[in-house]
Design an enzyme around this catalytic site. Structure first.
Site: not given
Length: 232
Positions: A11-13
């Protein structure tokens, strides 16, 4: 009985878990002004969020000789106050709960410097969701700056072999920009795009996202659909 591999969701932030535009924007405006550049407008700032600044800033006129000074100036403000000028998107906690309840192992994979990303996830109570938290190295020109390099490092920490097709078929990236998709493809995995961040449907699909979803509530189903389609 042989059990299928665990599905890993990377997951990207920024733009995926949290809206970081206020802190990044204010810190960029500060850095541009301090370094003698005309500050970018809001639309330009939104387009800058995601890829490493040493890649994106020269495209809007920052001279290569000024890059390190401008980025350092940005970080002074951002690391002090900007990182907390930030809000978790509605529905993200429920999305993470749903992914975890479905048996997936979650890993943070962000081009943001790792020490900063960890402070943000700790601040918002997200740390416990992740098996690993992987960000970039802070030094300009280091060997881990791009999303592709971050994903490669995530594989290393998770014990996933770069040539293990069975394992790679059970990893998917979730992110909001084309560099998330491109970084995933460079590591031979799929990417699900999210449209609530800083990218668009056209950007994500144009980069080759396997799907684009419009709300956090759709992510669990999109991850499941990615693997069902591989089994047919």
């Amino acid at each position: 009985m042989t059990h299928p591999p665990v599905t890993h969701v990377l997951l990207d932030l920024d733009g995926t878990l949290s809206d970081s535009s206020a802190g990044i924007g204010r810190s960029l405006i500060h850095a541009f002004s301090e370094c003698g550049y005309e500050p970018p407008d809001d639309a330009t700032i939104r387009n800058l969020i995601g890829p490493p600044f040493e890649v994106s800033l020269p495209k809007i006129g920052v001279h290569v000789d000024d890059l390190e000074r401008l980025i350092d100036t940005y970080r002074v403000r951002y690391d002090d106050v900007g990182l907390f000028e930030n809000d978790v998107y509605d529905g993200v906690h429920e999305m993470l709960d749903g992914l975890r309840s479905a048996g997936h192992a979650l890993t943070l994979a962000t081009a943001k410097p790792e020490h900063v990303a960890v402070r943000i996830t700790e601040h918002f109570g997200l740390t416990g969701y992740f098996r690993a938290q992987v960000g970039s190295s802070p030094e300009v020109g280091s060997s881990r700056r791009t999303k592709a390099e971050v994903i490669t490092e995530a594989f290393r920490r998770l014990g996933i072999g770069a040539h293990d097709r069975i394992a790679l078929d059970h990893v998917v990236m979730v992110g909001d920009r084309d560099h998330d998709v491109e970084g995933a493809h460079m590591n031979a995995i799929d990417c699900i795009g999210v449209s609530w961040g800083f990218g668009s449907h056209d950007e994500l699909l144009g980069a080759g996202a396997c799907a684009v979803v419009d709300t956090p509530a759709e992510v669990v189903g999109a991850v499941a659909a990615t693997y069902r389609s591989r089994q047919t």
